[in-house]
Enzyme design. Structure first.
Site, short mmCIF file in Angstrom:
data_model
loop_
_atom_site.label_atom_id
_atom_site.label_comp_id
_atom_site.label_asym_id
_atom_site.label_seq_id
_atom_site.Cartn_x
_atom_site.Cartn_y
_atom_site.Cartn_z
N HIS A 41 0.86 -1.19 0.00
CA HIS A 41 0.00 0.00 0.00
C HIS A 41 0.89 1.24 0.00
CE1 HIS A 41 -3.39 2.40 2.26
NE2 HIS A 41 -2.86 3.08 1.27
N HIS B 61 1.67 5.06 -2.49
CA HIS B 61 1.15 5.91 -3.56
C HIS B 61 2.28 6.63 -4.24
CE1 HIS B 61 -2.66 4.91 -1.89
NE2 HIS B 61 -2.36 5.46 -0.72
N ARG C 113 -2.18 8.93 -5.76
CA ARG C 113 -2.41 9.53 -4.45
C ARG C 113 -3.93 9.65 -4.28
NH1 ARG C 113 1.01 9.67 -0.27
NH2 ARG C 113 2.61 9.64 -1.91
N HIS D 99 -10.14 2.12 -0.90
CA HIS D 99 -9.45 3.34 -0.45
C HIS D 99 -10.23 4.52 -1.00
CE1 HIS D 99 -6.35 6.00 0.82
NE2 HIS D 99 -5.43 5.08 0.96
N HIS E 196 -5.82 0.39 5.73
CA HIS E 196 -5.78 1.00 7.06
C HIS E 196 -6.36 0.11 8.14
CE1 HIS E 196 -6.32 4.37 4.07
NE2 HIS E 196 -5.10 4.54 4.47
N GLU F 43 1.63 3.00 3.27
CA GLU F 43 1.25 4.30 2.70
C GLU F 43 2.39 5.31 2.82
OE1 GLU F 43 -3.23 5.72 2.76
OE2 GLU F 43 -2.18 6.62 4.43
#
Lengths: 334, 334, 334, 334, 334, 334
Positions: free
Chosen positions: A6, A8, A64, A172, A216, A277
């Site tokens: 995960h 971006h 993103r 997401h 998350h 992330e």
């Protein structure tokens, strides 16, 4: 191998300028930016360096999320932007094939059928750009409307395309237009909604090969299990809520050790993928640990009750199983 | 002296990134960017260089209009963005006090009273930052709604503040959310609407000291004079439409010589200010002249029927008269 | 022969009463008015007399645009009204076949597919009533909404029907519900939008036989050519904006000599049709010339640099070429 | 004396043309029509003649209700139109002071406070034009919205003004924008709503001097009395519904004898005013009676059980009592 | 035999609780209530007892109209609720087959096609539960929107299904969300709208076998006949309004003797069915008669000018003819 | 003493019927229900019995949240309903003064100022009915709109009233109109939004005496602490997120032991109140423990690392401190 499932993309300055033009002119008129290799390489190298700093071998990178502009009218805005972001990702992967895999953003403009823009872009990304998964935003209105839940038949064409292409989806959400709900909090709430909607609608009975990863750490759900366990009993469901939950995957992108331990207990170590992330919301220094919040590898390693096999599953093998297009099969995990 | 009364700031990459964050997160949460002097100086120097290339001594710079985000919900978004842009302009002026003057953008979020954000920011820019004028966007909805015309009493508090501060307003719309009307065309249409609204409402009878400059040669009005001349006769107006028009100022930011000649005949050489919007829409090479479209100085110079006095008025003195805060009085024009 | 290609019907009092009933009762209930020949003849004769006064041989008459009620809910209102107006026009033509040609209004109620009411009425007018062209309103919402631009595929069924019937369309907007934009100004703005939308979308590549006349001298476009010339260069278009513009026709219904000269230079004398909209907005006395503003024949005649051939083209032959159904072929123009 | 308390103006053709211009241009721009005396006299004489034909001495005339355009945006449209209609009425009264009394239309544009346009126009009509009453439209949205009921405090400023001026109000809705509810049917439904709202809210306790006449025999209420009688019992009201109903006045503008008999029994002969709305909806020939439906005098005369006193009350004296400004006091009724 | 054709179910407490849950949770999540026979029998017996008290042999029972929640979003709410109510009715009929017949409620959620929920539920009720008719709510928006009139083609699929199943429809609106129009008054107004829409659209020419009963004596129509008689003459209709009205049926659920006499005269004794809505709005004691308002049998019996045959028609035979599925054919009426 | 600080009223059948009437008729017309003592006592006794079954001494009871109808139009609906519920609660307390305390529901109809209905009802409940706290619904639109966050100044009048009356507020959302977000899940999400909004806006700096309890263990926040810890560092906040969180109170109404342990660690044992919402969502049998999910006392007791003092705080003393109006001061906790 440490796979961060995960992450971006980091964008060159030209991308932000293009985004600004799209917002001001709403794609009328516009000229597509031509970003030189040097600009792309510069940000890609920064990203590789940040991976090296924390010991990550490979990152799965997607657009993103909070910049996806899914709600900015008209739909052509997010179409142009998503294409731009996915093309950038493809250039990252091409420059550093051992360090990145591409996860597609989808131009989910609100109130349009998925066949118009979303599914064609997914197909392009997988078949032409070699991407291995996609993002799914449960609320393309970004807080302005009331979209169908992910369990609704509205989304079935996407699930069909995903299973045909054999790619998973990472739940997401994107930006937030609500003054009371920041995008970072909306991520959490949308994940809870997504989990309840998918499980409640028995989506995996209809699409048994569908693979969904909830980012998350699954929003609020692992913490609020009792509530949903009880509802399942009240509704007379055959399966317990815990059994249903095991149909989903989760990632560790939750920056507290106690929470990750709770997640691993509830979801099982087979269903949790390493994900950070990074760089992102967690990229600030924790005064207690002295490390960045999103430097999660030491956190996982410090959970004493995990076996080595379980740690390897979390760091590598669960991800390989969920993303079959990402690696060759002849490797250690199965 | 060549004064380009109509130019917009060139922004460093950090500004576009901040704008992107505002769009995605709608100001919740957000951290204000701190842009280093080096970044600002780099773009300021580029702008000075582009002025030198075409012989411009001074530019009046305002925020880039189509990026003003007046319609992006909620109002705090454009407030933060406008403040950011105006602060950048102030830094340009501070770095090159002989080459720039500041013209304020206003946080005209739709459906809010002007007293909430717009007038305070105008006051801050003039009294604290030393700005000499402001932009006025006739459609803060950016095509999403039906705002009151500039002749409507809604706008009177702004006109009162402008006359008290002794600053003129440059009519210039912002972005466009309509797929059929690009921002660059909306500029033109909004200018026509503004002229007709202000003159029809007799705004200058109420605010005799108000000074308004209409950008881009006045939209369609000078070309469509006949239509409005006839209406004035039909309505039994005391003044002809030509007489009314002379209460307004216009700039030369219209990249065709025939059009500028028409403008000068209709509006009079006392009412037209040199302005180019350079760099901007006109910054591409005209294959016929071999110069950029927005290199307007040679165009004005080539209009044979203008006297030297008239050329000086256009290039310098009209602007000095309209913008009294921009220069000391003890100079050649009056 | 002097052909005034742009004129509108003058209506008998019974028509206004019918319109009032439609507005009050929204077509529920209603009885269609039966207007006696004497009433129709009276207004038709007035119109012929006004033509004689200025030396016009033939007028192409269409419904009065600002009274088309395209936005008055429900769609049946404008359907009944448009039918009524077109039928009146047919009676004019029948009474004075040498002096009038019919140009159809279309019941463009907002948010309905064109196949429902618009195309059937066009077909009825051309095949049953002998009409030779039609009006096209680029904004059927009359300022209340955000319609697709004329370059959008939404309009293709209409263009297909027009080319099959071999009739041109006159771009002319209708009423205006916006307090800040009078209908007479909206005409101008909508023409600018229409030109940019059609040329930007390459509509004439898709419909090479489509013929479009832009009323009132083309809105703001001929005056603002520089802006769009530059955009074409920036977008890397193969054709210059001037080349693209020559795919359109314009009329002279712009009551200032300087503007018409500008138009003829930009659009070319082959692409401009004589048109006056008389009686209409321009029907008031110009205190300078002593003639009505819409008495345009002397204006065209006074442009010294035009050749006789060019004047004949403007007064007659361009119109004959654009409207092939209007006259027999065996005549002087080709 | 036969007083027809419910009639509407007949308009000259110039009025309809003005209305059309208002609808197309939404009062921007517009020039007020100047209608010559001859035009006004012509229609006034027609109206007098139609009164003579059925034996009416005096008509109370108000604007034609379904043409009031209360919902046509913006409010200035109905303001201009209402002023125009009331001024016309004043001219009728001036021309034939023995045959007409003026009843004001009110510019009830939806969503505006009554103080903005409605009450000033009422005051103008009564104090300057000598009018004796006014129309009240319970639904200024004309079916597009959900207005406050007439019992709501929203309307109190109007009731206050009415009682101060000592003029009654005639409940009469205007146009209808709903395709399923014609204006003529909406009249009926709105009257039922008005009665229930006023009585339910105890408006006459707050304004004991307020006088309200409900047109068309009171909508559905006299026929549906049982329903409301029962509700009053269920709600434990002190007064019966029949007692409450006697606080209102009604007119006979209901073209069936059985219905009028029912009305007179329920409402009482003291509370019913002669009214015909002639010429109007009822102006067509009844094949059974051979008279027009709105020729109501013979109908009232044919009700055998009425006493002479009661007939005089209905034809004259009730009206005199309700409209104290209409006649001098020193006459037969009291 | 006394057949009360218009009555509504009395519900056990469990039903109200279920309704509350549906309103709070909007069917997400929900569990269907399982109501024990004892609860159902208790309320069914109460209803039988109330019938015995006034001498009713059989009641046709449908869902309580104002509780139908047709406008409560989303459509699944009313679907679940309607199914629940219809199932309850089926249990009443099963418990007391000699005393009840079932009339179906329909899940008319606004803005959905009738094929989605409405027609399937009608088919289920008739073919599986043995129901003999259905309710039709002319305004499923319950005052929040502008639905198509009952004469609109939107409703034709329902009429087709009704005629195929040979069941009539009882026009009866549901709740009311408008603060100024109580549901009990909306019933009346909607019936007037329904009558005018159906007759105006010539629905019975398209569906000659369609049978429609208008509740509550037909709203305002029988009282306002004159208005519509005149319109028919003005529109040049072949049939008089009286002739058209005879295509409809009405019930006596109007609690005043004078009104019922008017109804019988206008609609004819062949077209009026006995109906009381008991228990309901009329279930309170009339201080004059000493009976409940909805004890209508003595009222009908007291109308002296009715023949015995006519009374039998009203009490029994008209109903048998309109509802062919309700009884075996071999009986006295035909 | 075991104090269950979070419980809701159990309602007699008459209440559900009243609610149904309010939904159907939208408070027009309506008659308030008079519920006999026997009905109230019956449900109150059931509730006491359920308390006895699990060893609860006292329950703080408020209206059933998901039935509050805050979004059902118009505001009078929820006003009548809230009053009804609060009055019922007062009767419970009066009947069993040793077993219950009243916590007020507030008529939070969307889009109205709090002064209109909300604050008067709070004052009535505290000063007249002796209530000790109130519910606060962060989303009175129930998912239909975008309300101001709890940190917004919109809510300050309520906080002012609460601190003046010295009563805390329990954050608890109401129903949910969104098909994808069940009310039970919305509870969780709204609590997360509330926490972030209150802490982000520094509400406790403005109202240092304000006391807020967040239900259900604080939504997602304790589980997602890392995310907000990092944001605080990024924003440069003086206080850590953990420090800020200690300004809030939470309850244990989260039916999993692991989650409660996490809560106690994050929020501290001084800030957590015992609460079960029993009977409610958790009232079903956990197949693992064999007890109902909402039988939480044994769960708290089984947390080994708690001291006796801490357990007493959770079960009793924290609640006494937060709700000063609930008990006399002279007792063991302080």
């Amino acid at each position: 191998m440490i796979i961060d499932s995960h992450a971006h993309i980091v964008m060159p300055p030209e991308s932000f300028r293009f985004m600004a033009e799209l917002v001001g002119g709403r794609a009328n008129p516009n000229t597509l930016p031509k970003i030189p290799d040097a600009s792309v390489r510069k940000v890609a190298e920064e990203l590789v360096k940040s991976m090296d700093n924390v010991g990550t071998d490979i990152q799965f990178i997607s657009p993103r999320p909070y910049l996806q502009m899914h709600s900015v009218k008209p739909g052509r805005v997010t179409e142009l932007w998503t294409t731009h972001c996915n093309d950038l990702i493809a250039r990252f992967v091409e420059m550093f094939p051992d360090r990145f895999r591409g996860v597609a953003g989808l131009p989910q403009y609100m109130d349009e059928p998925l066949e118009l823009r979303v599914i064609p872009e997914l197909q392009r990304c997988v078949t032409q750009l070699g991407f291995v998964g996609c993002l799914i935003n449960p609320d393309p209105t970004e807080g302005l409307g009331d979209p169908p839940g992910l369990g609704d038949a509205f989304w079935h064409p996407l699930y069909k395309a995903m299973t045909e292409l054999d790619v998973p989806g990472l739940i997401h959400s994107a930006g937030s237009c609500s003054a009371r709900e920041s995008y970072t909090l909306k991520f959490i709430n949308e994940e809870s909604i997504a989990v309840v909607s998918l499980l409640g609608a028995k989506t995996f009975d209809t699409f048994p090969d569908l693979k969904i990863v909830v980012a998350h750490g699954g929003g609020a759900i692992p913490y609020q299990m009792g509530r949903f366990r009880s509802w399942n009993v009240r509704k007379g469901e055959k399966e317990t809520f815990d059994e249903q939950l095991r149909k989903l995957y989760f990632d560790t992108c939750n920056y507290s050790k106690e929470a990750i331990e709770l997640l691993l207990k509830v979801a099982g170590t087979d269903n949790v993928l390493f994900g950070t992330e990074k760089p992102g919301t967690g990229s600030s220094r924790d005064p207690i640990s002295g490390r960045d919040y999103d430097d999660m590898k030491p956190v996982i390693e410090s959970i004493e009750w995990l076996t080595d096999k379980q740690r390897t599953d979390i760091f590598e093998c669960n991800c390989r199983r969920v993303y079959p297009r990402a690696f060759r099969r002849d490797e250690d995990c199965r």
